[in-house]
Scaffold this motif. Structure first.
Motif, PDB file in Angstrom:
ATOM      1  N   ARG A  31       0.922  -1.064   0.015  1.00 15.45           N
ATOM      2  CA  ARG A  31      -0.050   0.024   0.073  1.00 15.45           C
ATOM      3  C   ARG A  31       0.922   1.208  -0.106  1.00 15.45           C
ATOM      4  NH1 ARG A  31      -4.468   0.977   4.643  1.00 15.45           N
ATOM      5  NH2 ARG A  31      -5.439  -1.048   3.737  1.00 15.45           N
ATOM      6  N   PHE A  32       0.624   2.101  -1.105  1.00 16.01           N
ATOM      7  CA  PHE A  32       1.479   3.378  -0.886  1.00 16.01           C
ATOM      8  C   PHE A  32       0.518   4.398  -0.135  1.00 16.01           C
ATOM      9  CE2 PHE A  32       2.470   1.053  -4.687  1.00 16.01           C
ATOM     10  CZ  PHE A  32       4.030   0.944  -4.626  1.00 16.01           C
ATOM     11  N   ALA A  33       0.882   5.093   0.773  1.00 12.86           N
ATOM     12  CA  ALA A  33       0.111   5.960   1.253  1.00 12.86           C
ATOM     13  C   ALA A  33       0.637   7.308   1.406  1.00 12.86           C
ATOM     14  CB  ALA A  33      -0.389   5.584   2.669  1.00 12.86           C
ATOM     15  N   ALA A  72      -3.273  19.495   4.653  1.00  9.74           N
ATOM     16  CA  ALA A  72      -2.198  18.512   4.228  1.00  9.74           C
ATOM     17  C   ALA A  72      -1.697  18.158   5.517  1.00  9.74           C
ATOM     18  CB  ALA A  72      -1.104  19.413   3.371  1.00  9.74           C
ATOM     19  N   GLY A  73      -1.263  16.832   5.616  1.00  6.42           N
ATOM     20  CA  GLY A  73      -0.425  16.298   6.811  1.00  6.42           C
ATOM     21  C   GLY A  73      -1.450  15.565   7.768  1.00  6.42           C
ATOM     22  N   THR A  74      -2.841  15.816   7.566  1.00  7.88           N
ATOM     23  CA  THR A  74      -3.653  15.409   8.562  1.00  7.88           C
ATOM     24  C   THR A  74      -4.087  13.984   8.082  1.00  7.88           C
ATOM     25  OG1 THR A  74      -5.562  16.259   7.595  1.00  7.88           O
ATOM     26  CG2 THR A  74      -4.546  17.783   8.897  1.00  7.88           C
ATOM     27  N   ILE A  75      -4.625  13.127   9.163  1.00 13.02           N
ATOM     28  CA  ILE A  75      -5.009  11.874   8.729  1.00 13.02           C
ATOM     29  C   ILE A  75      -6.335  11.824   7.712  1.00 13.02           C
ATOM     30  CG2 ILE A  75      -4.184  10.683  10.894  1.00 13.02           C
ATOM     31  CD1 ILE A  75      -6.954  10.854  12.020  1.00 13.02           C
ATOM     32  N   ALA A 106       1.142  10.949   9.135  1.00 14.05           N
ATOM     33  CA  ALA A 106      -0.466  10.544   9.189  1.00 14.05           C
ATOM     34  C   ALA A 106      -0.673   9.359   8.205  1.00 14.05           C
ATOM     35  CB  ALA A 106      -1.347  11.701   8.381  1.00 14.05           C
ATOM     36  N   ALA A 107       0.016   9.178   7.356  1.00 19.24           N
ATOM     37  CA  ALA A 107      -0.111   8.055   6.334  1.00 19.24           C
ATOM     38  C   ALA A 107       0.416   6.902   7.200  1.00 19.24           C
ATOM     39  CB  ALA A 107       0.661   8.110   5.207  1.00 19.24           C
ATOM     40  N   LEU A 108       1.455   6.983   8.085  1.00 18.48           N
ATOM     41  CA  LEU A 108       1.792   5.704   8.877  1.00 18.48           C
ATOM     42  C   LEU A 108       0.765   5.504   9.884  1.00 18.48           C
ATOM     43  CD1 LEU A 108       4.211   3.815   9.777  1.00 18.48           C
ATOM     44  CD2 LEU A 108       4.761   5.697  11.549  1.00 18.48           C
ATOM     45  N   LYS A 109       0.123   6.446  10.491  1.00 15.38           N
ATOM     46  CA  LYS A 109      -0.777   6.512  11.643  1.00 15.38           C
ATOM     47  C   LYS A 109      -2.036   5.551  11.001  1.00 15.38           C
ATOM     48  CE  LYS A 109      -2.742   8.618  15.710  1.00 15.38           C
ATOM     49  NZ  LYS A 109      -3.072   9.445  16.324  1.00 15.38           N
TER      50      LYS A 109
END
Lengths: 629, 351
Positions: A31-33, A72-75, A106-109
């Motif tokens: 998965r690319f996030a 930007a940057g938020t989940i 955010a993508a990790l979380k």
């Protein structure tokens, strides 16, 4: 494709691959996030094409944020693209992921809960700034804690490495930053032994007239690839073990929505009719309209003022002799109901594609569900049976649309095709059929003046003649008032109404003669049959496949025809001691089959806006086997 | 000529009788619908269009029974939605002469949205709105055009709703042809219908009419022979706008940019027509047409606007035999050979 061959294709600055171990796997889910602006969809798309062109089977699923431009940057702004590639048939895009490419915290979380233990995380360390961590809702940096211990983590300063690769470039810092997804792509190409050739080819075409951007992307892609090769970080690369080779043919990969659009075009061509599609934008069906709008030389595509006007225009076009269709989702199907009653009454061919989403009301517009079955079957006033079909995979959206068109034209009836958000947005490898391979469509337009009666029916199909305006001598009137049998004149006669209600029902019932016999997959002596319809086909097959591998007596079967049902469905179901019906609704097929057959079935229902996972179905089957294993 | 269908594209001259179906019109005795039906079916044979090329699309209401009485192709659809069906038909079949027959409830209330969009898109479709200011088929409820104060079954103390102005709405929505007639003037009806039939683009005609059962006399001041001249203006292209017994009154733009009535004798400089508004249906700017459409005392009749712009269906031209195989193979494709090896196919432009 062997490892060495691959290396020769790469314009690598290094002389060749270093001696790293290659591990062969059957299937991989990646998965690319990243942020919506990080180009994750494009990255996933490229990886998919590269994998499919190596002969792997592929299934994909994008996961967009529901906001158009979330902060930007938020989940909320995380955009993901998941794909599964393998050396044998891939049933679904996968439940849990093996590899997560996370471009920011955010993508990790957001995606960590889906990652398998010992799974791989490739992350863009540059993005783990205090500000981004805060935006993602992290109170401490996960890279510094224990949270990620059970995973294999590869950290790279993707932003900086992209900048380094483009030292001296004339691109603005912002343009440079936009290239970093291709760096990640290059690295994954190296890690999974993919050829970069399809992507370089695509880039050359895409940026033909913008040599600086082309050059930058090629460099960055190569830089990511070389990083894998030279950095001491990776000891292993991965390859796919080939079990099956694809049948000879021409392939592409296709989403369900694109396949549906192409299916309509192909059907109209095969029928020798003009295609008319009247639609109104609605998530998640709009991409069908987008695809069709590109092909105005193949069809008349009309964006109507509302859902009602959309179906009305399609009915008007059908009255005029076109193959007519409308595309929508649940709320739109509700609005179209009254017109579908008219289409049933005037017995005109019409294809209605409902790409289902979570309901009721506005519900979960971007999430998948199968909860419009009742509406498709029964959601109209009066006795108003229509033909209902359901697509079972993204590529089946093509076949089912062709089938719906063929039935609509042959039986002079509206046909509802149920797809859903999961099928519409999901994609898989598609062996492209030739027009000559498609089923035959008869010429349907009636021109013979002799003995013409607007409701004189064909003996086999009960279809009435399709006499369209412009045909000399066949002037007649149709409408929503009850019709007298044969003549089609307005009639309020009690006996006539009963007869016409029965005739319309019988005509739809006769479509059963078009449906192939039931087939099962799995153990022929199964104790549990899993019966599905629509988009659960892949995950059911995956669950049943896994249990059969363990020697358990399980089988599955799938319905593409929901009304009428296959003629042999009841005796087929009777063969199995237990039948499980999993649905992404509260039991709509289950209810229909119980009502129709006076038989009992088990059900499994999930309405979370997400498709089933195979393990959920496996667990239910195991409980039905009574824990004796 | 029988009513069940002898081919008529053979060059034989059509007459009105050719356009009458085997079903006799059944509206209430004295209903204005009869007059409009007669006018339209009289215009059809003059259009040089074969009978089989006519399609009449209606919604629901008294007016919408029209298709059953006309021996053409016809479609009695559902309430308010005739414009949508007509639009699809016209786009699929630009060769047809498509007519929408609707009423004030059908076209403006339940179908108001479709009405606006049909007008703005300018398809070559004729829309005839039978305006009797009442719901007749459901037996007498207030409609969007019912006058304030009118007592109906749903407004027993008098209607409070401000009536909609269909013609103004059509013009504001961009109708390239807009006209008004009433049921008591056959010459006017025929003239307006003929002009509508010849217009290439959307043609909107409001026909004010009497409902003898539920709204009798609502437009009597307009239709009565004794008051008609004082209460109506007959618009004629290129002519000064005048009305009244002996044509002794005119309309001019007042200093406050509003139309005003002038007695001819009181014009500055004597009984000249030079200060009056001169009617110009071809003006692309629809302000004057809009303004005239809102006049109520007197009420203007005739053609308000008739401008030529390409009609909607002309934007849709489908090539004769596009290559679908090529389309399916467009974009990124690859072939897998007998050896199981995949090779990219040079992506080609879609045909």
């Amino acid at each position: 494709m062997s490892h060495k061959e691959k290396v020769t294709e790469v314009k690598s600055s290094s002389a060749g691959r270093s001696q790293k171990e290659v591990e062969e796997l059957d299937q991989i889910v990646i998965r690319f996030a990243g942020d919506s602006g990080d180009g994750m969809q494009l990255t996933g798309d490229q990886f998919t094409t590269a994998s499919a062109m190596m002969g792997d089977d592929v299934a994909t699923l994008p996961d967009y944020p529901s906001e158009i431009r979330a902060p930007a940057g938020t989940i909320f702004g995380v955009s993901g693209f998941q794909l599964r590639f393998g050396g044998s048939e891939v049933f679904t895009p996968g439940d849990t992921i093996d590899v997560l490419v996370a471009m920011n915290p955010a993508a990790l979380k957001t995606n960590l809960p889906s990652l398998k233990d010992q799974g791989i995380i490739i992350l863009n360390e540059d993005a783990f700034t205090p500000r981004n961590l805060e935006k993602a809702g992290y109170t401490s940096n996960p890279l510094e804690g224990n949270e990620l211990q059970k995973f294999k983590i590869f950290r790279a300063n993707i932003g900086k490495l992209t900048q380094n690769a483009l030292t001296g470039s004339t691109l603005s810092p912002k343009q440079v930053d936009l290239c970093k997804n291709f760096w990640a792509l290059g690295l994954t190409y190296w890690l999974f032994n993919r050829s970069m050739e399809p992507t370089t080819r695509w880039l050359k075409k895409r940026f033909q007239s913008k040599p600086e951007i082309l050059d930058a992307n090629l460099k960055v892609l190569q830089s990511g690839f070389d990083f894998g090769e030279t950095a001491e970080m990776f000891t292993t690369t991965y390859a796919i073990r080939k079990h099956e080779t694809k049948r000879p043919g021409t392939y592409r990969y296709v989403t369900g929505n694109t396949a549906a659009a192409l299916g309509l075009i192909a059907a109209s061509k095969r029928a020798g009719l003009k295609l008319f599609v009247g639609s109104y934008p609605i998530t998640p069906a709009t991409d069908i309209l987008h695809e069709l709008a590109k092909h105005k030389q193949f069809a008349t595509i009309y964006q109507a003022e509302d859902e009602i006007a959309a179906v009305g225009s399609a009915i008007g076009a059908s009255f005029g002799g076109a193959l007519a269709a409308t595309t929508t989702s649940g709320p739109g199907l509700s609005l179209k109901s009254e017109f579908l009653g008219l289409a049933c009454m005037v017995e005109l061919p019409l294809v209605i594609i409902d790409v289902q989403r979570g309901g009721p009301s506005t519900g979960l517009p971007t999430k998948t569900e199968q909860s419009d079955l009742f509406q498709a079957l029964w959601g109209r006033h009066g006795e108003c049976p229509l033909v209902v079909l359901a697509a079972s995979s993204p590529r089946d959206c093509f076949d089912i649309t062709v089938e719906a068109s063929r039935i609509a034209l042959k039986y002079m009836t509206p046909v509802i095709v149920l797809s859903d958000g999961y099928l519409g947005n999901g994609a898989e490898v598609w062996r492209i059929p030739g027009m000559k391979d498609l089923p035959e469509f008869k010429t349907m337009l009636h021109t013979n003046v002799e003995g013409f009666k607007p409701y004189l029916r064909d003996e086999t199909t009960l279809a009435r003649p399709w006499a369209v305006p412009g045909t000399p001598g066949l002037e007649h009137r149709i409408g929503g008032l009850e019709k007298e049998d044969i003549s089609g004149n307005v009639s309020h006669h009690p006996g006539n109404h009963q007869k016409m209600v029965e005739l319309r029902a019988e005509k739809v019932a006769r479509v059963a003669q078009e449906i192939p016999s039931m087939v099962s997959y799995g153990d022929p002596k199964a104790e549990v049959l899993v019966l599905g319809w629509g988009s659960t086909a892949g995950v059911i097959k995956e669950a049943v496949h896994a249990l059969c591998e363990k020697g358990l007596p399980i089988a599955c079967a799938h319905l593409r025809h929901l009304n009428p049902l296959p003629k042999d469905l009841k005796p087929f179901l009777k063969k199995y001691p237990k039948v499980l019906i999993p649905e992404n609704n509260m039991g709509q097929l289950w209810y229909r089959l119980r009502a129709e057959y006076l038989m009992d079935f088990e059900k499994l229902n999930k309405v979370q806006g997400q498709p089933f996972r195979a393990d959920e179905i496996e667990a239910k089957i195991m409980s039905m086997l009574g824990g004796r294993r | 000529m029988t009513t069940t269908g002898t081919p008529t594209s053979t060059g034989t001259k059509l007459i009105r009788k050719d356009f009458l179906s085997s079903i006799d019109p059944r509206w209430c005795a004295g209903c204005g619908c009869y007059g409009v039906f007669k006018a339209i079916t009289s215009v059809f044979p003059t259009m040089d269009v074969p009978r089989e090329k006519f399609a009449i699309i209606s919604g629901i209401g008294c007016s919408s029974r029209f298709p059953y009485y006309s021996n053409t192709y016809g479609f009695h659809t559902i309430h308010g939605r005739a414009p949508t069906v007509a639009m699809g038909l016209k786009l699929a079949r630009p060769d047809l002469s498509v007519w929408v027959v609707t009423g004030d409830g059908d076209g403006l209330s339940i179908g108001g949205n479709h009405f606006i969009h049909l007008m703005r898109r300018n398809p070559d479709i004729k829309v005839i709105l039978f305006n009797n200011q009442i719901y007749g088929l459901t037996k007498g409820q207030a409609s969007p055009t019912t006058a304030v104060g009118t007592k109906t079954k749903t407004t027993p103390y008098g209607s409070n709703d401000i009536p909609m102005q269909p013609l103004a709405m059509a013009i504001a929505s961009g109708a390239t042809f807009a006209a008004r007639a009433h049921d008591s003037d056959n010459e006017l009806l025929t003239e307006v219908m003929t002009a509508a039939a010849r217009h290439k683009g959307v043609a909107f005609v409001e026909v004010m009419m009497n409902c003898v059962i539920f709204n009798d006399g609502a437009i009597e001041s307009i239709t009565s022979k004794t008051t008609r001249a004082e209460n109506t203006i007959r618009l004629r292209q290129g002519e000064p706008i005048m009305f009244g017994n002996d044509a002794n009154k005119g309309i001019r733009m007042g200093k406050d940019h509003r139309p005003e009535i002038v007695q001819m004798g009181q014009m500055a400089g004597g009984p000249s027509k030079s200060g009056l508004m001169v009617h110009d249906v071809t003006a692309f700017d629809s302000s004057a047409a809009y303004m005239l459409s809102l006049l109520s005392s007197p009420t203007a009749f005739g053609v308000f606007r008739q401008v030529n712009v390409p009609s909607y269906e002309q934007h849709y031209e489908v090539s004769v035999d596009p290559d679908v195989d090529k389309l399916l193979r467009s974009g990124t494709t690859w072939t897998t050979g007998e050896d199981g090896q995949s090779r990219p196919v040079e992506s080609s432009k879609q045909s």
